[in-house]
Design an enzyme around this catalytic site. Structure first.
Site, short mmCIF file in Angstrom:
data_model
loop_
_atom_site.label_atom_id
_atom_site.label_comp_id
_atom_site.label_asym_id
_atom_site.label_seq_id
_atom_site.Cartn_x
_atom_site.Cartn_y
_atom_site.Cartn_z
CG ASN A 1 53.53 50.65 38.96
OD1 ASN A 1 52.78 50.65 38.29
ND2 ASN A 1 53.18 49.85 40.23
CG ASP B 1 48.65 37.54 44.18
OD1 ASP B 1 49.52 37.40 44.26
OD2 ASP B 1 47.73 37.39 43.50
CD GLU C 1 50.45 37.32 35.46
OE1 GLU C 1 50.15 37.42 36.52
OE2 GLU C 1 49.82 38.68 33.89
CG ASP C 2 48.58 33.87 36.45
OD1 ASP C 2 47.63 34.70 35.63
OD2 ASP C 2 48.05 34.61 37.46
CG HIS D 1 40.81 41.20 41.69
ND1 HIS D 1 41.83 40.32 42.84
CD2 HIS D 1 39.04 42.07 42.48
CE1 HIS D 1 40.88 40.86 43.68
NE2 HIS D 1 40.13 41.04 43.70
#
Length: 399
Positions: free
Chosen positions: A64, A88, A173-174, A207
């Site tokens: 992870n 996703d 970050e996106d 999420h």
């Protein structure tokens, strides 16, 4: 197609089914999946899918990484297709999504393609789907309000600009990645007449955008603001883009939750906001906002904690501020708390509604600023009066 997955069951089942159901030739689809240390059977299901799928599927299993950036970057490093799409694992594609997005990208030679997004048990961006746009950019459309990674990107374009997701950011970050792509792209296409992507609200609430402490939001806002400042010169265009991080990322930190925060947290939020306000808040950004939004951020910029709290409580109570029309209805002030309170000293301009907001109030009259034609007529009249007064009897001299 890059799918990063962590504890994605059972949502992964529908996600992969939507990939299999795409109408584009399976031989044209390359699927790279990255299991980010899941313990719920996600990795095993990905391997089962790879064994039976009609398209080539690569399964990468790793420890992870703590966020979506790592798996996306790993997948991007392995991708070999003309385009890259980030899916996703808890969401799903709409029918014909890839076929339609690839077609419009090929037709126009654009580097980024947006497909219409709808929410399932959650909200989704709406303002950019008014009509399909064969070719546009971040200044000529509302695409700055959808900065999630679920877009089609031309892979050669990403490689040429060495673009990767920032793994130091735990949220947002996106947004940084996608805004950079918008700014560097040779055109953006928008598929607005067909749903290409379904954002699925998870019952377990896992999420990434809903997790993490408030300080991470300030990190996200800082990264996006710094990127915009780096790539766009000062002026109207920069202000236009700065609206997004101020409105979507920073302002919610001073929404209803702020009234419930402890004094220590409220003070910390103001401290975190101060350098961002000092560096990037200006009249050009403020002018694009509604009065209630502008007022809160003005008070954040001035570090007026005592005034800010009362405004937030007013907003939280869903009270409706009164409107004051002046200059024969051509100017509308919206009287949120502290309006024309001499002790508070907040400038009237902060409460002045822009034309779009002012139209909601009866009695408002458009055209407070003279039109170009009206100004030209006035200049002509002044010129005639001036030339007439220079001759006897007030008449203009004959040519």
């Amino acid at each position: 197609m890059i799918i990063g997955a962590y504890e994605a069951m059972p949502y992964l089942v529908e996600c992969l089914a939507s990939v299999e159901a795409q109408t584009i030739d399976p031989g044209r689809i390359e699927v790279i999946t990255v299991d980010d240390g899941s313990t719920d059977g996600t990795g095993e299901y990905l391997e089962e899918f790879a064994a039976r799928a009609a398209m080539p599927v690569t399964v990468i299993r790793q420890e992870n990484s703590g966020g979506p950036s790592g798996p996306r970057n790993v997948g991007l490093g392995k991708a070999a297709g003309r385009y890259v799409f980030f899916l996703d694992a808890d969401d799903r594609l709409g029918p014909e999504a890839l076929e339609r997005m690839v077609a419009i990208g090929d037709r126009n030679g654009t580097d980024v393609v947006l497909g219409r997004i709808e929410g399932v048990n959650r909200g989704a961006p709406k303002s950019m789907w008014g009509r399909t746009l064969e070719r546009t950019d971040v200044y000529s459309s509302n695409i700055k309000f959808t900065l999630s990674a679920q877009k089609l990107f031309r892979r050669e374009f990403l490689t040429r600009h060495h673009m990767r997701f920032d793994e130091s950011l735990w949220t947002g970050e996106d947004a940084v990645f996608t805004m950079e792509a918008y700014l560097r792209a040779d055109g953006v296409s928008v598929v607005a007449d067909h749903t290409c992507y379904y954002l699925v609200g998870r019952d377990d609430g896992k999420h990434v955008t809903k997790s993490g402490g408030y300080a991470l939001r300030f990190d996200s806002a800082r990264a996006l603001m710094n990127l915009i400042a780096e790539l766009v010169p000062p002026g109207e265009r920069r202000d236009q883009l700065m609206l997004r991080p101020f409105l979507v990322t920073l302002l919610p930190q001073f929404g209803p939750q702020y009234a419930k925060d402890s004094e220590k947290v409220r003070r910390h939020k103001l401290e975190l906001a101060q350098p961002l306000m000092d560096a990037h808040w200006n009249e050009g950004v403020a002018a694009q906002m509604k009065v209630g939004e502008r007022l809160r951020l003005h008070l954040v910029a001035r570090q007026r904690a005592e005034l800010l709290l009362s405004v937030v409580e007013f907003v939280r109570a869903k009270k409706q501020p009164a409107a004051l029309l002046e200059r024969r209805g051509r100017r509308v002030y919206i009287a949120y708390p502290h309006f024309r309170d001499a002790r508070a000293g907040v400038p009237d301009a902060v409460y002045l509604a822009g034309a779009r907001e002012a139209r909601a109030f009866p009695g408002y009259r458009e055209g407070g600023t003279p039109s170009v034609l009206r100004r030209a007529v006035r200049r002509a009249r002044r010129a005639l009066r001036s030339s007439g007064s220079a001759t006897p009897g007030g008449r203009a001299a004959a040519a």
